[in-house]
Motif scaffolding. Structure first.
Motif, mmCIF file in Angstrom:
data_model
loop_
_atom_site.group_PDB
_atom_site.id
_atom_site.type_symbol
_atom_site.label_atom_id
_atom_site.label_comp_id
_atom_site.label_asym_id
_atom_site.label_seq_id
_atom_site.Cartn_x
_atom_site.Cartn_y
_atom_site.Cartn_z
ATOM 1 N N LEU A 400 35.175 20.532 -30.015
ATOM 2 C CA LEU A 400 35.133 21.756 -30.812
ATOM 3 C C LEU A 400 34.724 22.857 -29.841
ATOM 4 N N TYR A 401 35.639 23.788 -29.583
ATOM 5 C CA TYR A 401 35.472 24.727 -28.469
ATOM 6 C C TYR A 401 35.246 26.144 -28.999
ATOM 7 N N TYR A 402 34.318 26.878 -28.366
ATOM 8 C CA TYR A 402 33.995 28.269 -28.749
ATOM 9 C C TYR A 402 34.062 29.157 -27.513
ATOM 10 N N ASP A 403 34.772 30.305 -27.651
ATOM 11 C CA ASP A 403 34.872 31.294 -26.575
ATOM 12 C C ASP A 403 34.744 32.672 -27.207
ATOM 13 N N SER A 404 33.729 33.423 -26.809
ATOM 14 C CA SER A 404 33.443 34.711 -27.453
ATOM 15 C C SER A 404 34.366 35.831 -26.996
ATOM 16 N N THR A 405 35.226 35.595 -25.988
ATOM 17 C CA THR A 405 36.038 36.681 -25.436
ATOM 18 C C THR A 405 37.328 36.930 -26.208
ATOM 19 N N GLY A 406 37.819 35.958 -26.930
ATOM 20 C CA GLY A 406 39.111 36.107 -27.591
ATOM 21 C C GLY A 406 38.993 36.504 -29.044
ATOM 22 N N GLU A 407 40.170 36.784 -29.646
ATOM 23 C CA GLU A 407 40.191 37.100 -31.073
ATOM 24 C C GLU A 407 39.899 35.845 -31.896
ATOM 25 N N ASP A 408 40.507 34.736 -31.498
ATOM 26 C CA ASP A 408 40.223 33.451 -32.147
ATOM 27 C C ASP A 408 39.158 32.747 -31.313
ATOM 28 N N LYS A 409 37.945 32.821 -31.799
ATOM 29 C CA LYS A 409 36.825 32.337 -30.975
ATOM 30 C C LYS A 409 36.627 30.825 -31.065
ATOM 31 N N LEU A 410 37.053 30.217 -32.152
ATOM 32 C CA LEU A 410 36.772 28.804 -32.381
ATOM 33 C C LEU A 410 38.068 28.027 -32.500
ATOM 34 N N GLY A 411 38.117 26.883 -31.814
ATOM 35 C CA GLY A 411 39.307 26.057 -31.874
ATOM 36 C C GLY A 411 39.022 24.649 -31.366
ATOM 37 N N ILE A 412 40.104 23.946 -31.071
ATOM 38 C CA ILE A 412 40.017 22.569 -30.573
ATOM 39 C C ILE A 412 40.550 22.535 -29.149
ATOM 40 N N ARG A 413 39.813 21.805 -28.289
ATOM 41 C CA ARG A 413 40.299 21.605 -26.934
ATOM 42 C C ARG A 413 40.359 20.100 -26.649
ATOM 43 N N GLY A 414 41.497 19.668 -26.178
ATOM 44 C CA GLY A 414 41.638 18.278 -25.733
ATOM 45 C C GLY A 414 41.649 18.223 -24.219
ATOM 46 N N MET A 415 41.025 17.198 -23.668
ATOM 47 C CA MET A 415 40.921 17.079 -22.215
ATOM 48 C C MET A 415 41.396 15.692 -21.764
ATOM 49 N N TRP A 416 42.143 15.708 -20.675
ATOM 50 C CA TRP A 416 42.643 14.485 -20.070
ATOM 51 C C TRP A 416 42.020 14.399 -18.673
ATOM 52 N N HIS A 417 41.166 13.384 -18.493
ATOM 53 C CA HIS A 417 40.455 13.227 -17.220
ATOM 54 C C HIS A 417 41.255 12.309 -16.310
ATOM 55 N N LEU A 418 41.633 12.825 -15.176
ATOM 56 C CA LEU A 418 42.459 12.068 -14.241
ATOM 57 C C LEU A 418 41.615 11.287 -13.248
#
Length: 418
Positions: A400-418
């Motif tokens: 569950l990802y939050y970034d205060s700089t954008g218009e849509d501050k809250l979203g989902i981030r998926g990560m693939w660790h290589l």
């Protein structure tokens, strides 16, 4: 040897009947130690005493019957290989055994099961000297006594096997001829055996693709453990851990990073082989991320490299590069951090192209299937970035990802660790 096997079939009918009578008496009567026994080995005393007590209780206590003579006669018939004398006593009869049959030192052969790799040497080491111990156990026992003492011998050998080879079951075969006695012990694993070994490697300094490769190489290396008794594998836990540690330390991906390897083996039906592999100085990670629910955020790729000399609180200097995969823009970070408590990191970093500093706090457990958290804050830019995630496996995590700089501050981030 053929002669020995032929003679086995010629054991007298009376000897076999005596063995059956003894087995019946041992099963039918509970122990009642109303007499003393001497002249037989310690491991035979219990079985002999129980049988004699059962006979003694069945002899009528009548003036017309000589109970002591009757007991002596019955005992002489039951216990082949021994002369039996019963000494009358007001309190308890004393039964004295003396061997009259020839005592022949037995040859003891141990038939090893089919084992591979390290387990074959374990079996050799665990059974070292066992043949001599069994032979010494039978020292002074007349050869013909083995026709009725086989169950008591099996019970005594069972204790010996459980100490030396926990989890193994055994069978004994006794061959008798006029010149020799041969005892063969064969072994098989109990039903509680290792069916699979599941290696797991945890590291915060080695990329996931290297960890997966190491786990794949561990599987065939420890396949000889499959089919072994769980208790026996647990007994040799130290050897398994040592072998796994040496195996991993010889791999290039571990050796080149000067990684410290710690292994923990848990014996079970599906045995776990957990290894913690962490470099003493370096940390290297590669990942790819994608966003959902946030406008203007595109997939990214990141590379993290850290250097941390051994010291209190695990200080670390690091550099991080983040590539935006839509326009290939690069975000650069250089920082330093320390670990005040286990798996929790706190530090400060500079970020370009903004050329501003961020405070960075991160909770990052090494093992998978654990939650983790990240918070970055720039007092100068008044920017917050936060993530609360869960590591699904070695490669995939979701946040569950939050970034205060954008218009849509809250979203989902998926990560693939290589």
């Amino acid at each position: 040897m053929r002669r020995v096997k032929r003679k086995t079939g010629r054991i007298s009918v009376s000897a076999r009947c005596s063995s059956l009578v003894l087995a019946f008496l041992l099963a039918a009567f509970s122990p009642c130690y109303a007499l003393t026994v001497s002249g037989v080995p310690e491991w035979l005393e219990g079985a002999v005493s129980r049988s004699l007590n059962a006979v003694w209780l069945e002899i009528p206590d009548s003036p017309e019957i000589d109970r002591y003579a009757t007991l002596e006669l019955v005992a002489s018939r039951l216990f082949a290989g021994y002369d039996v004398k019963v000494s009358p006593s007001a309190s308890e009869p004393a039964v004295i055994f003396s061997a009259y049959d020839e005592v022949i030192a037995p040859e003891v052969r141990i038939t090893a099961p089919e084992l591979r790799g390290m387990s074959a040497s374990w079996f050799v080491n665990d059974t070292s000297g066992m043949s001599e111990d069994v032979s010494a156990l039978l020292g002074g026992v007349p050869q013909s006594a083995l026709t009725w003492a086989d169950e008591a011998l099996r019970e005594r050998l069972g204790r010996m096997v459980s100490e030396r080879l926990p989890g193994w079951e055994f069978s004994q075969q006794i061959y008798i001829s006029h010149e020799a006695t041969l005892i063969t012990l064969a072994f098989r694993p109990s039903s509680n055996m290792v069916l699979a070994v599941k290696p797991s490697i945890y590291s915060r300094t080695i990329p996931a693709m290297f960890r997966s490769d190491l786990e794949a190489k561990l599987l065939p290396e420890f396949s000889p453990l499959v089919g072994l008794p769980v208790k026996w594998a647990e007994k040799h836990r130290a050897e398994i851990e040592s072998h796994a540690r040496e195996f991993l330390e010889d791999r290039h991906s571990v050796e080149n990073l000067k990684a410290d390897v710690r292994v923990n083996f848990h014996a079970d039906t599906v045995s776990g082989l957990e290894a913690s592999v962490n470099s003493e100085d370096f940390m290297f990670q590669v990942w790819v991320s994608a966003y959902a629910g946030i406008e203007g955020r595109y997939p990214e790729a990141g590379v993290f490299f850290g250097f941390g000399p051994p010291a209190r609180l695990n200080p670390e200097i690091y550099a991080e590069l983040i590539f935006s995969l839509d326009d290939f823009g690069i975000t650069r970070r250089i920082g330093g951090r320390f670990e005040p408590v286990s798996d929790f990191w706190a530090g400060i970093e500079m970020q370009w192209p903004e050329n501003k500093y961020f405070l960075r706090f991160q909770y990052s457990p090494v093992k998978v299937k654990r939650p983790y958290a990240l918070w970055r804050w720039s007092p100068e830019l008044e920017v917050h970035e936060a993530a609360l995630g869960y590591r699904i496996d070695e490669h995939v995590s979701i946040e569950l990802y939050y970034d205060s700089t954008g218009e849509d501050k809250l979203g989902i981030r998926g990560m693939w660790h290589l």
